[in-house]
Design a protein around this motif. Structure first.
Motif, PDB file in Angstrom:
ATOM      1  N   ALA A 148       0.826  -1.198   0.000  1.00 61.32           N
ATOM      2  CA  ALA A 148       0.000   0.000   0.000  1.00 61.32           C
ATOM      3  C   ALA A 148       0.863   1.251   0.000  1.00 61.32           C
ATOM      4  O   ALA A 148       0.470   2.290  -0.525  1.00 61.32           O
ATOM      5  N   ASP A 149       2.046   1.149   0.600  1.00 57.63           N
ATOM      6  CA  ASP A 149       2.984   2.275   0.650  1.00 57.63           C
ATOM      7  C   ASP A 149       4.393   1.715   0.497  1.00 57.63           C
ATOM      8  O   ASP A 149       4.898   1.020   1.377  1.00 57.63           O
ATOM      9  N   ARG A 150       5.009   1.999  -0.636  1.00 56.66           N
ATOM     10  CA  ARG A 150       6.341   1.465  -0.919  1.00 56.66           C
ATOM     11  C   ARG A 150       7.421   2.144  -0.088  1.00 56.66           C
ATOM     12  O   ARG A 150       8.439   1.521   0.231  1.00 56.66           O
ATOM     13  N   GLU A 151       7.214   3.392   0.232  1.00 55.57           N
ATOM     14  CA  GLU A 151       8.241   4.110   0.979  1.00 55.57           C
ATOM     15  C   GLU A 151       8.323   3.638   2.434  1.00 55.57           C
ATOM     16  O   GLU A 151       9.410   3.639   3.028  1.00 55.57           O
ATOM     17  N   TRP A 152       7.192   3.224   2.998  1.00 52.33           N
ATOM     18  CA  TRP A 152       7.165   2.729   4.360  1.00 52.33           C
ATOM     19  C   TRP A 152       7.054   1.206   4.421  1.00 52.33           C
ATOM     20  O   TRP A 152       6.933   0.635   5.501  1.00 52.33           O
ATOM     21  N   ASN A 153       7.069   0.550   3.259  1.00 54.17           N
ATOM     22  CA  ASN A 153       6.995  -0.911   3.184  1.00 54.17           C
ATOM     23  C   ASN A 153       5.765  -1.458   3.913  1.00 54.17           C
ATOM     24  O   ASN A 153       5.836  -2.437   4.656  1.00 54.17           O
ATOM     25  N   ILE A 154       4.629  -0.812   3.696  1.00 53.72           N
ATOM     26  CA  ILE A 154       3.371  -1.219   4.325  1.00 53.72           C
ATOM     27  C   ILE A 154       2.556  -2.031   3.320  1.00 53.72           C
ATOM     28  O   ILE A 154       2.291  -1.578   2.206  1.00 53.72           O
ATOM     29  N   SER A 155       2.168  -3.225   3.723  1.00 51.16           N
ATOM     30  CA  SER A 155       1.462  -4.126   2.826  1.00 51.16           C
ATOM     31  C   SER A 155       0.000  -3.723   2.638  1.00 51.16           C
ATOM     32  O   SER A 155      -0.627  -3.134   3.532  1.00 51.16           O
ATOM     33  N   ASN A 156      -0.532  -4.051   1.468  1.00 51.94           N
ATOM     34  CA  ASN A 156      -1.973  -3.930   1.283  1.00 51.94           C
ATOM     35  C   ASN A 156      -2.692  -4.920   2.188  1.00 51.94           C
ATOM     36  O   ASN A 156      -2.169  -5.998   2.505  1.00 51.94           O
ATOM     37  N   ALA A 157      -3.899  -4.557   2.604  1.00 53.76           N
ATOM     38  CA  ALA A 157      -4.749  -5.418   3.415  1.00 53.76           C
ATOM     39  C   ALA A 157      -6.147  -5.409   2.816  1.00 53.76           C
ATOM     40  O   ALA A 157      -6.457  -4.602   1.937  1.00 53.76           O
ATOM     41  N   ILE A 158      -6.990  -6.299   3.293  1.00 52.68           N
ATOM     42  CA  ILE A 158      -8.341  -6.382   2.748  1.00 52.68           C
ATOM     43  C   ILE A 158      -9.103  -5.072   2.931  1.00 52.68           C
ATOM     44  O   ILE A 158      -9.926  -4.697   2.099  1.00 52.68           O
ATOM     45  N   ASP A 159      -8.825  -4.352   4.018  1.00 51.75           N
ATOM     46  CA  ASP A 159      -9.552  -3.098   4.246  1.00 51.75           C
ATOM     47  C   ASP A 159      -8.824  -1.874   3.686  1.00 51.75           C
ATOM     48  O   ASP A 159      -9.186  -0.740   3.990  1.00 51.75           O
ATOM     49  N   THR A 160      -7.802  -2.095   2.848  1.00 51.90           N
ATOM     50  CA  THR A 160      -7.116  -0.974   2.197  1.00 51.90           C
ATOM     51  C   THR A 160      -8.078  -0.293   1.234  1.00 51.90           C
ATOM     52  O   THR A 160      -8.819  -0.947   0.509  1.00 51.90           O
ATOM     53  N   LYS A 161      -8.019   1.037   1.228  1.00 55.01           N
ATOM     54  CA  LYS A 161      -8.917   1.836   0.385  1.00 55.01           C
ATOM     55  C   LYS A 161      -8.184   2.264  -0.889  1.00 55.01           C
ATOM     56  O   LYS A 161      -7.066   2.756  -0.833  1.00 55.01           O
ATOM     57  N   ILE A 170      -7.136  13.315   5.093  1.00 52.17           N
ATOM     58  CA  ILE A 170      -6.398  12.250   5.770  1.00 52.17           C
ATOM     59  C   ILE A 170      -7.318  11.034   5.817  1.00 52.17           C
ATOM     60  O   ILE A 170      -8.321  11.018   6.527  1.00 52.17           O
ATOM     61  N   LEU A 171      -6.990  10.042   5.017  1.00 54.96           N
ATOM     62  CA  LEU A 171      -7.847   8.872   4.879  1.00 54.96           C
ATOM     63  C   LEU A 171      -7.099   7.642   5.389  1.00 54.96           C
ATOM     64  O   LEU A 171      -6.103   7.221   4.798  1.00 54.96           O
ATOM     65  N   TYR A 172      -7.578   7.086   6.497  1.00 55.67           N
ATOM     66  CA  TYR A 172      -6.921   5.922   7.082  1.00 55.67           C
ATOM     67  C   TYR A 172      -6.985   4.725   6.133  1.00 55.67           C
ATOM     68  O   TYR A 172      -7.990   4.471   5.488  1.00 55.67           O
ATOM     69  N   HIS A 173      -5.870   4.007   6.063  1.00 53.01           N
ATOM     70  CA  HIS A 173      -5.751   2.793   5.253  1.00 53.01           C
ATOM     71  C   HIS A 173      -5.875   3.090   3.759  1.00 53.01           C
ATOM     72  O   HIS A 173      -6.313   2.240   2.992  1.00 53.01           O
ATOM     73  N   ARG A 174      -5.455   4.266   3.348  1.00 54.52           N
ATOM     74  CA  ARG A 174      -5.441   4.599   1.924  1.00 54.52           C
ATOM     75  C   ARG A 174      -4.205   3.992   1.270  1.00 54.52           C
ATOM     76  O   ARG A 174      -3.086   4.096   1.786  1.00 54.52           O
TER      77      ARG A 174
END
Length: 444
Positions: A53-66, A208-212
């Motif tokens: 979901a975010d390459r710069e922070w290495n955050i994975s996509n999740a089912i609730d990703t927007k 500011i959208l959580y899990h974007r």
């Protein structure tokens, strides 16, 4: 009407395994990033997230990703218009002149024409100066409508079909004018809230959208941040929404009931008009199964939402690295309906003798999953094979095995020949985006 049969645990496990292996190939070969959902009769067949979901922070996509979902927004706009019609506040036969004064041919353009892309109003993304200027400028809808007033129509209203984002921009404006609410508020209060879509909405770039999921574009074999400050004021009613795969399934289920719009309104929405387009939906049959669907694309994101109402099947693909979501959704749908699928793979050129290549010359005919006719010729010229098709440029066919060839134009198309023991062609397949269609040699 839903098909009445039970999906056994064994059959469900087999489908899940096929779908998962296909998606893993998409990850391994094409670096797919996003989420997918495949449902059948309210059972999860595949629900999975891939990539970052975010390459710069290495955050994975999740089912609730927007994810931004682009033109899938149009069906929500259409639902808003139909709600207002049910309340007697407008009619789809109303003339545009009732809502916007001095619009060229406004007395001939109806809301129905705007909904079905048959109004002739020019697609604003084709306007001179849209790329890159207006795209990033925070222009108001009033300003864009004033520009459209000064732009000649592409054709007389109601005489042709041409996909136009401008029509749905105007429909969003009409919703605001009739309801007295901002478009985003109207959709939130009267559509999303009723459907229980708590993780969906009309996006703003400053929110500011959580899990974007951040959007990425591929360039020179790598990725860059897609332009985050694309103005979403103009796309509003045609492409500014975000959602999750689970929320889009809630939308699918809501369309089986009358919670959002009445049965008569749904009939209007899901009737194919010009270009097999309804109100915010493309209406067709895929492998013989009636389908309501739409895809979407906006900088960094692609999406496809497909529902098969007679089978109670729903397929959703959301991507944040501009993957070929429509191809993926088609293959996932194909697997659900037992079609033959060619999984993504790395193309490597293979040396094939001149004698074998010449054996493939001929005319091949068949039909694709949408029952469109396939009629192509294969010719041998100067040591190479080429696909010839009326109305299309000639394309070289590059061998990756003795009997399988990929198109040299990067379009993810193949032709595979089936040979007998004497190396004679006895059958062939045209493979488009992974979906196999049987074609037969009709002439040498």
């Amino acid at each position: 009407m839903l098909t009445a049969y039970n999906l056994s645990d064994t059959k469900q496990n087999e489908l899940t395994d096929r779908l998962d292996k296909y998606m893993q190939a998409q990850v391994n070969v094409n670096n797919f990033s996003g989420t997918v959902l495949v449902m059948k009769q309210n059972k999860v067949i595949l629900k999975k997230a891939y990539g970052l979901a975010d390459r710069e922070w290495n955050i994975s996509n999740a089912i609730d990703t927007k994810f931004r979902m682009g033109s899938i927004t149009k069906q929500f706009t259409a639902a808003g218009i139909l709600q207002l019609q049910q309340q007697g506040k407008l009619s789809v036969q109303d003339k545009l002149s009732k809502y916007i004064s001095n619009f060229p041919n406004g007395d001939s353009i109806t809301i129905h024409m705007l909904l079905t892309h048959s109004s002739g109003v020019k697609n604003y993304i084709d306007l001179p100066g849209y790329w890159p200027g207006m795209k990033f400028f925070p222009m108001t809808i009033d300003s864009m409508i004033n520009i459209l007033k000064q732009t000649p129509l592409d054709f007389p209203p109601g005489t042709k079909w041409n996909y136009s984002n401008s029509g749905y921009l105007i429909l969003g404006y009409i919703i605001e004018k009739v309801s007295g609410e901002k478009y985003r508020q109207y959709i939130q209060n009267h559509v999303l809230k009723i459907a229980g879509m708590d993780n969906s909405g009309v996006d703003r770039p400053d929110t500011i959208l959580y899990h974007r999921a951040r959007g990425y574009s591929k360039i020179n074999g790598g990725y860059i941040n897609a332009f985050p400050w694309v103005s979403l004021e103009i796309p509003s009613g045609e492409g500014a929404m975000y959602s999750t795969v689970e929320d889009l399934y809630k939308w699918d289920r809501a369309l089986y009931s009358s919670s959002i719009i009445s049965d008569s309104s749904k009939k209007q929405m899901l009737t194919p008009y010009w270009g097999n387009y309804g109100y915010g939906f493309s209406i067709d049959a895929f492998l013989g199964h009636p389908r309501n669907w739409h895809n979407g694309g906006i900088d960094g994101y692609t999406s496809t939402f497909a529902r098969f109402p007679n089978d109670s099947v729903c397929v959703v693909v959301l991507s944040n690295n501009e993957a070929r979501s429509e191809e993926i959704a088609n293959c996932l749908s194909g697997i659900m309906f037992s079609a033959s699928i060619d999984k993504p793979h790395i193309h490597k050129e293979y040396l094939v003798s001149k004698a074998i290549l010449m054996n493939y010359e001929g005319r091949y005919e068949g039909s694709d999953p949408l029952s469109n006719k396939i009629d192509i010729k294969v010719i041998f010229n100067e040591g190479k094979l080429f696909r010839i098709r009326s109305g299309s440029p000639d394309v070289e066919l590059i061998p990756e095995s003795e009997n399988k060839f990929f198109y040299a134009d990067g379009s993810n198309r193949h032709i595979e020949f089936k040979l007998d023991t004497e190396k004679n062609v006895i059958d062939a397949f045209f493979i488009n985006g992974g979906l196999k269609s049987n074609i037969h040699k009709t002439q040498n």
